[in-house]
Design an enzyme around this catalytic site. Structure first.
Site, PDB file in Angstrom:
ATOM      1  N   TRP A 297       0.946  -1.237   0.013  1.00 52.44           N
ATOM      2  CA  TRP A 297      -0.172  -0.073  -0.062  1.00 52.44           C
ATOM      3  C   TRP A 297       0.811   1.395   0.126  1.00 52.44           C
ATOM      4  CZ3 TRP A 297      -5.352  -0.308   3.204  1.00 52.44           C
ATOM      5  CH2 TRP A 297      -5.919  -1.261   2.691  1.00 52.44           C
TER       6      TRP A 297
ATOM      7  N   GLU B   4      11.154  -6.109  -9.651  1.00 54.03           N
ATOM      8  CA  GLU B   4      10.219  -5.176  -9.869  1.00 54.03           C
ATOM      9  C   GLU B   4      11.102  -4.085 -10.853  1.00 54.03           C
ATOM     10  OE1 GLU B   4       7.080  -4.620  -7.024  1.00 54.03           O
ATOM     11  OE2 GLU B   4       8.611  -3.547  -6.137  1.00 54.03           O
TER      12      GLU B   4
ATOM     13  N   GLY C 206       4.347   1.810 -10.952  1.00 54.59           N
ATOM     14  CA  GLY C 206       3.375   3.094 -10.659  1.00 54.59           C
ATOM     15  C   GLY C 206       3.481   3.774 -12.118  1.00 54.59           C
TER      16      GLY C 206
ATOM     17  N   GLY D 187      -0.739  -0.214  -6.663  1.00 53.07           N
ATOM     18  CA  GLY D 187      -1.782   0.543  -6.974  1.00 53.07           C
ATOM     19  C   GLY D 187      -3.015  -0.287  -6.890  1.00 53.07           C
TER      20      GLY D 187
HETATM   21  C1  PEP Z   1       5.170  -1.871  -5.989  1.00 47.55           C
HETATM   22  O1  PEP Z   1       4.601  -0.814  -5.259  1.00 47.55           O
HETATM   23  O2  PEP Z   1       5.969  -2.807  -5.620  1.00 47.55           O
HETATM   24  C2  PEP Z   1       4.448  -1.740  -7.296  1.00 47.55           C
HETATM   25  C3  PEP Z   1       4.912  -2.654  -8.047  1.00 47.55           C
HETATM   26  O3  PEP Z   1       3.515  -0.727  -7.578  1.00 47.55           O
HETATM   27  P1  PEP Z   1       2.546  -0.873  -8.887  1.00 47.55           P
HETATM   28  O4  PEP Z   1       2.046  -1.971  -8.920  1.00 47.55           O
HETATM   29  O5  PEP Z   1       1.721   0.411  -8.434  1.00 47.55           O
HETATM   30  O6  PEP Z   1       3.290  -0.482 -10.285  1.00 47.55           O
END
Ligand code: PEP
Length: 248
Positions: free
Chosen positions: A10, A163, A169, A230
């Site tokens: 979050w 990631e 994001g 998100g």
């Molecule tokens: C995250 O915060 O690890 C992430 C992947 O964010 P989002 O899904 O919003 O890209």
């Protein structure tokens, strides 16, 4: 067989009122045979645990200090997270690396503290856009993995999240070819270092995972689930992702 996981981060979002989403997430995902986790802001972990009580939804934190206690204003220790009853902690998220100057050595020390306290660590790695364009992705990921993941990691206590920084994001998702290449690479490195434990460690993809792209991502080899930002804030977005994972 690695158990699938849908984890929600979050970040610095939400409120006490927003914690009611947890009840909905827990209720609507109860029949899916996957692990589910939400990591709210630290201030809300305690109340989130109350909301999730009696359900299979796990609650975790987004960071911890590498010391067990002491003069570290504003920080929280792994022992405090355990004390509340939470089970997981996200470490080395690219926003922590960028906003707080955390390097992979810091992340490894935090992971050691987390594992020592009995938490499961979700250790994040990922390349920037410049690093990808310079074709350095695998070198960067290899270096982050080697340094951030402590020797005491096992399949039971450590989860790796890939990631790509440029996908977090931004609404831009890595292609399944890109995800496949990096996850295969990570799996190889983990097996080389940890043997069977490396085979058993779960690998999550994170970066703009949404209900509309989740099924395609989950069909990719060596993707055992997702770390979702998100789209984890609302049950109406997160539950379809959990459903897609269960169906994969
Ligand atoms: C995250 O915060 O690890 C992430 C992947 O964010 P989002 O899904 O919003 O890209």
């Amino acid at each position: 067989m690695r158990r699938k996981m849908a984890a929600g981060n979050w970040k610095m979002n939400g409120s006490r009122a927003a914690l009611s989403e947890l009840e909905a997430i827990a209720a609507l995902s109860a029949d899916f045979d996957v692990d589910t986790l939400i990591c709210p802001p630290a201030l809300y972990v305690s109340e989130a645990l109350g909301q999730a009580s009696g359900t299979s939804l796990h609650i975790g934190a987004q960071d911890c200090h590498f010391e067990t206690s002491g003069a570290h204003t504003g920080d929280i220790s792994a022992a405090m997270i355990v004390d509340l009853g939470a089970t997981h902690v996200i470490l080395g998220h690219s926003e922590r690396r960028a906003d707080h100057g955390e390097d992979s050595e810091h992340v490894r020390e935090k992971a050691r503290a987390a594992l020592g306290a009995g938490l499961t660590a979700i250790i994040c790695v990922g390349e920037s856009e410049d690093q990808r364009l310079a074709k350095n992705t695998l070198d960067i990921i290899g270096g982050q993995l080697a340094t951030s993941v402590p020797d005491v990691s096992t399949a039971a206590n450590t989860i790796i999240a890939y990631e790509p920084v440029w996908a977090i994001g931004t609404g831009r998702t890595a292609t399944t070819i890109e995800i496949d290449e990096v996850h295969d690479f990570i799996r190889g490195r983990l097996i080389h270092r940890f043997g069977d434990d490396g085979q058993g460690m779960r690998l999550l993809y994170g970066g703009s995972v949404k209900p509309t792209n989740a099924a395609e991502i989950f069909a990719t080899d060596n993707v055992d689930g997702a770390l979702v930002g998100g789209a984890s804030l609302k049950a109406e977005d997160f539950v379809p992702i959990i459903r897609a994972l269960a169906a994969s």
